[in-house]
Design an enzyme around this catalytic site. Structure first.
Site, PDB file in Angstrom:
ATOM      1  N   ASN A 136       0.796  -1.237   0.000  1.00 11.82           N
ATOM      2  CA  ASN A 136       0.000   0.000   0.000  1.00 11.82           C
ATOM      3  C   ASN A 136       0.830   1.289   0.000  1.00 11.82           C
ATOM      4  OD1 ASN A 136       0.764  -0.561   2.625  1.00 11.82           O
ATOM      5  ND2 ASN A 136      -1.162   0.079   3.539  1.00 11.82           N
ATOM      6  N   THR A 176      -0.519 -12.586   8.653  1.00 10.81           N
ATOM      7  CA  THR A 176       0.840 -12.795   8.152  1.00 10.81           C
ATOM      8  C   THR A 176       1.853 -12.386   9.218  1.00 10.81           C
ATOM      9  OG1 THR A 176      -0.008 -12.321   5.948  1.00 10.81           O
ATOM     10  CG2 THR A 176       2.357 -12.365   6.182  1.00 10.81           C
ATOM     11  N   GLU A 179       4.198  -4.006  12.319  1.00 11.86           N
ATOM     12  CA  GLU A 179       3.209  -2.935  12.182  1.00 11.86           C
ATOM     13  C   GLU A 179       2.043  -3.554  11.423  1.00 11.86           C
ATOM     14  OE1 GLU A 179       1.122  -0.361  10.318  1.00 11.86           O
ATOM     15  OE2 GLU A 179       2.955   0.562   9.527  1.00 11.86           O
ATOM     16  N   CYS A 213      -3.030   1.391   6.764  1.00  5.99           N
ATOM     17  CA  CYS A 213      -3.152   0.774   8.109  1.00  5.99           C
ATOM     18  C   CYS A 213      -3.699   1.780   9.102  1.00  5.99           C
ATOM     19  CB  CYS A 213      -1.835   0.250   8.637  1.00  5.99           C
ATOM     20  SG  CYS A 213      -0.507   0.166   7.494  1.00  5.99           S
ATOM     21  N   GLU A 258       8.311   2.272  14.464  1.00  9.24           N
ATOM     22  CA  GLU A 258       9.051   2.734  13.295  1.00  9.24           C
ATOM     23  C   GLU A 258       9.014   4.252  13.302  1.00  9.24           C
ATOM     24  OE1 GLU A 258       9.841   0.380  10.152  1.00  9.24           O
ATOM     25  OE2 GLU A 258       7.849  -0.507  10.144  1.00  9.24           O
TER      26      GLU A 258
HETATM   27  P1  ADP Z   1      -1.888  -8.888   1.805  1.00  7.49           P
HETATM   28  O1  ADP Z   1      -2.677 -10.132   2.139  1.00  7.49           O
HETATM   29  O2  ADP Z   1      -2.742  -7.695   1.742  1.00  7.49           O
HETATM   30  O3  ADP Z   1      -0.996  -9.024   0.618  1.00  7.49           O
HETATM   31  P2  ADP Z   1       0.177  -9.490   3.693  1.00  7.49           P
HETATM   32  O4  ADP Z   1       0.274  -9.097   5.101  1.00  7.49           O
HETATM   33  O5  ADP Z   1      -0.027 -10.944   3.427  1.00  7.49           O
HETATM   34  O6  ADP Z   1      -0.958  -8.608   3.061  1.00  7.49           O
HETATM   35  O7  ADP Z   1       1.462  -9.015   2.900  1.00  7.49           O
HETATM   36  C1  ADP Z   1       2.424  -8.109   3.347  1.00  7.49           C
HETATM   37  C2  ADP Z   1       3.795  -8.598   2.906  1.00  7.49           C
HETATM   38  O8  ADP Z   1       4.032  -9.862   3.519  1.00  7.49           O
HETATM   39  C3  ADP Z   1       3.959  -8.827   1.415  1.00  7.49           C
HETATM   40  O9  ADP Z   1       5.284  -8.484   1.046  1.00  7.49           O
HETATM   41  C4  ADP Z   1       3.757 -10.319   1.278  1.00  7.49           C
HETATM   42  O10 ADP Z   1       4.400 -10.857   0.145  1.00  7.49           O
HETATM   43  C5  ADP Z   1       4.416 -10.818   2.541  1.00  7.49           C
HETATM   44  N1  ADP Z   1       3.980 -12.143   2.986  1.00  7.49           N
HETATM   45  C6  ADP Z   1       2.801 -12.764   2.757  1.00  7.49           C
HETATM   46  N2  ADP Z   1       2.759 -13.972   3.353  1.00  7.49           N
HETATM   47  C7  ADP Z   1       3.947 -14.130   3.988  1.00  7.49           C
HETATM   48  C8  ADP Z   1       4.523 -15.158   4.803  1.00  7.49           C
HETATM   49  N3  ADP Z   1       3.873 -16.273   5.078  1.00  7.49           N
HETATM   50  N4  ADP Z   1       5.755 -14.955   5.315  1.00  7.49           N
HETATM   51  C9  ADP Z   1       6.413 -13.802   5.080  1.00  7.49           C
HETATM   52  N5  ADP Z   1       5.940 -12.807   4.306  1.00  7.49           N
HETATM   53  C10 ADP Z   1       4.727 -12.959   3.771  1.00  7.49           C
END
Ligand code: ADP
Length: 481
Positions: free
Chosen positions: A151, A231, A249, A283, A460
């Site tokens: 975002n 995540t 965050e 966020c 941050e």
């Molecule tokens: P969204 O579902 O809106 O994409 P996420 O929180 O999943 O939001 O994504 C934020 C970041 O975390 C992105 O860079 C995404 O690629 C990464 N990400 C998603 N899943 C994982 C994971 N299991 N481990 C680490 N990073 C992840």
């Protein structure tokens, strides 16, 4: 369509697997680029390069002010290329162009801020007893991992890379698969500057592949993650396996608490902005309006008027509201809108908008939902779309309870002309940041930012962020027997 490479150890490379991910323009869902689909092998290479350079004599020899100078040069490069960067951010994320310009300026300011800080990361001397000189030094952690959301890519990549490098760390960054392009641009700028190879690396790829591999890597020393709660939990679990600290965050359901004695024009202006910015995909979006009953009807009526007059379309046309980033995100919003139809009263908006010539883009009307139960998902969950939920209170205490009544605690806005009340409420809200009679003043570069409760932990931005990227060593020298 451009085929891009990722940046590891000072080199532009494809993924080891040779596979790529297609990146789309949210405005019309046309493909705009391909980036390497990095996986654990590529992450291993990036971490290894970062570790090697971090421990090299070459990096040790770089004086703190020289690190700072590189960061200041980055700020300069970002400003010189602001048109290109802003357009690229809008192309990749979909946000209105003037918001991308603001993000690019914020990115430059992060580099400036931390560039200036690099030679001012100081320790203390501690009085212990005669004959002992006790002092602390703040050392870099080593290799820091940065998992970036889609975002605010340029801002979030910049704020965390600048702070980490200012403190002397080597960075491995994993931008979001939906919007990796401006983070790669930062790599181009670093490449032109005198930063040793391996200090800034970008591995593009999917979250469950490159992201998960990075969080789980045994040779990283810290993970900074911005993104969803789910995540965030898996990143924290992965890091826990290696006893690696994390800064998280996560989401928010941030309230604007509006008292009847506020400056209504100002409140209206900022409340609208706080929820429609980046089409609500923020966020810290002000997604709950908690309003005193006596002014509710007139205030909400004025809000509805403003929402009706919003322009919606491709971000490049610098409308008020651009597209939603992806179908996945649109479906989430759509689901909340159907709950709103069942459980609340939609005062304005509530539907997808088809933009001629951009039919494949996902556009959502700015929406206000009233008559919502405080326990409804509409009042509890992060929607991440231009949807404002209205809740009404009669007493200050009730307002505080409502504000605190979610699992989140990122930002709170308080609107009142009673300064005593403003402080009383600010003290009681469970929220990492509180804005009184503004929302997001000053751009936030210097202000610590982070969550209470499930909005995460660690801070941050500002000087506070340096705590994420340093570890404290205490040294005691005994100089007399
Ligand atoms: P969204 O579902 O809106 O994409 P996420 O929180 O999943 O939001 O994504 C934020 C970041 O975390 C992105 O860079 C995404 O690629 C990464 N990400 C998603 N899943 C994982 C994971 N299991 N481990 C680490 N990073 C992840």
């Amino acid at each position: 369509m451009k085929k891009r490479k990722m940046y590891v150890d000072g080199k532009w490379i494809d993924s080891k697997s040779g596979e790529a991910i297609t990146v789309f323009n949210p405005a019309n869902y046309e493909p705009i680029a391909q980036v390497p689909r990095g996986n654990s092998e590529d992450v291993n290479d990036a971490v290894e390069a970062a570790r090697r350079t971090f421990e090299s004599q070459q990096w040790r020899n770089v004086k703190p002010h020289e690190r700072g100078y590189i960061l200041l040069e980055m700020a300069k490069r970002i400003r010189e290329c602001k048109d290109e960067l802003a357009r690229l951010e809008t192309l990749d994320v979909g946000k209105p162009l003037s918001q991308s310009y603001a993000d690019v300026e914020a990115a430059a300011r992060y580099f400036e801020f931390y560039g200036g800080v690099a030679d001012k990361i100081m320790g203390e001397t501690i009085p212990v007893e005669p004959g002992i000189l006790d002092y602390t030094i703040r050392e870099p952690l080593g290799v820091t991992a940065h998992i970036i959301p889609w975002n605010y890519p340029i801002q979030i990549s910049s704020r965390s890379a600048a702070a980490a490098i200012a403190a002397g760390n080597a960075v491995v960054m994993k931008p979001a698969e939906d919007a990796p392009l401006t983070t790669l641009k930062l790599a181009e700028f670093f490449d032109e500057l005198n930063l040793p190879n391996g200090i800034f690396n970008v591995v593009t790829g999917f979250g469950h592949e490159a992201g998960a591999a990075l969080a789980l890597h045994p040779d990283i020393d810290h993970v900074t993650f911005t993104g969803s709660v789910e995540t965030g939990i898996s990143v924290m679990q992965a890091a826990a396996k290696n006893v690696v600290p994390v800064t998280l965050e996560l989401g928010g359901k941030s309230p604007n608490i509006v008292f009847s004695d506020c400056d209504k024009e100002k409140a209206l202006h900022w409340i609208v902005k706080s929820i429609i910015q980046n089409a609500g995909q923020t966020c810290s979006a002000g997604s709950r309006l908690i309003i005193e009953k006596s002014i509710k009807d007139s205030f909400v009526e004025a809000l509805v008027e403003r929402f009706k007059n919003m322009t919606i379309g491709p971000g490049i046309e610098d409308v008020d509201i651009g597209p939603i980033i992806s179908k996945k995100q649109f479906d989430i919003i759509q689901n909340f809108l159907s709950i709103a139809e069942r459980e609340g009263k939609i005062l304005v908006g509530g539907r997808r908008v088809m933009i001629p010539g951009n039919e494949k883009g996902y556009y959502v009307q700015p929406t206000i939902v009233d008559e919502v139960d405080a326990n409804s998902p509409l009042a509890q969950e992060e929607i991440f779309g231009p949807v404002l939920t209205v809740l009404t209170f009669e007493s200050e205490e009730e307002a505080i309870q409502m504000a605190n009544g979610t699992k989140f605690g990122l930002v709170t806005g308080i609107w009142t002309s009673d300064v005593k009340r403003a402080h009383r409420v600010a003290e009681r809200v469970q929220s990492g940041q509180v804005f009184i009679n503004n929302y997001g003043a000053g751009g936030g570069i210097q202000m610590p930012f982070g969550g209470y409760k499930r909005s995460g932990f660690g801070r941050e931005k500002g000087l506070e962020a340096l705590r994420n990227y340093t570890q404290l060593k205490n040294i005691a020298l005994k100089y007399s027997d």
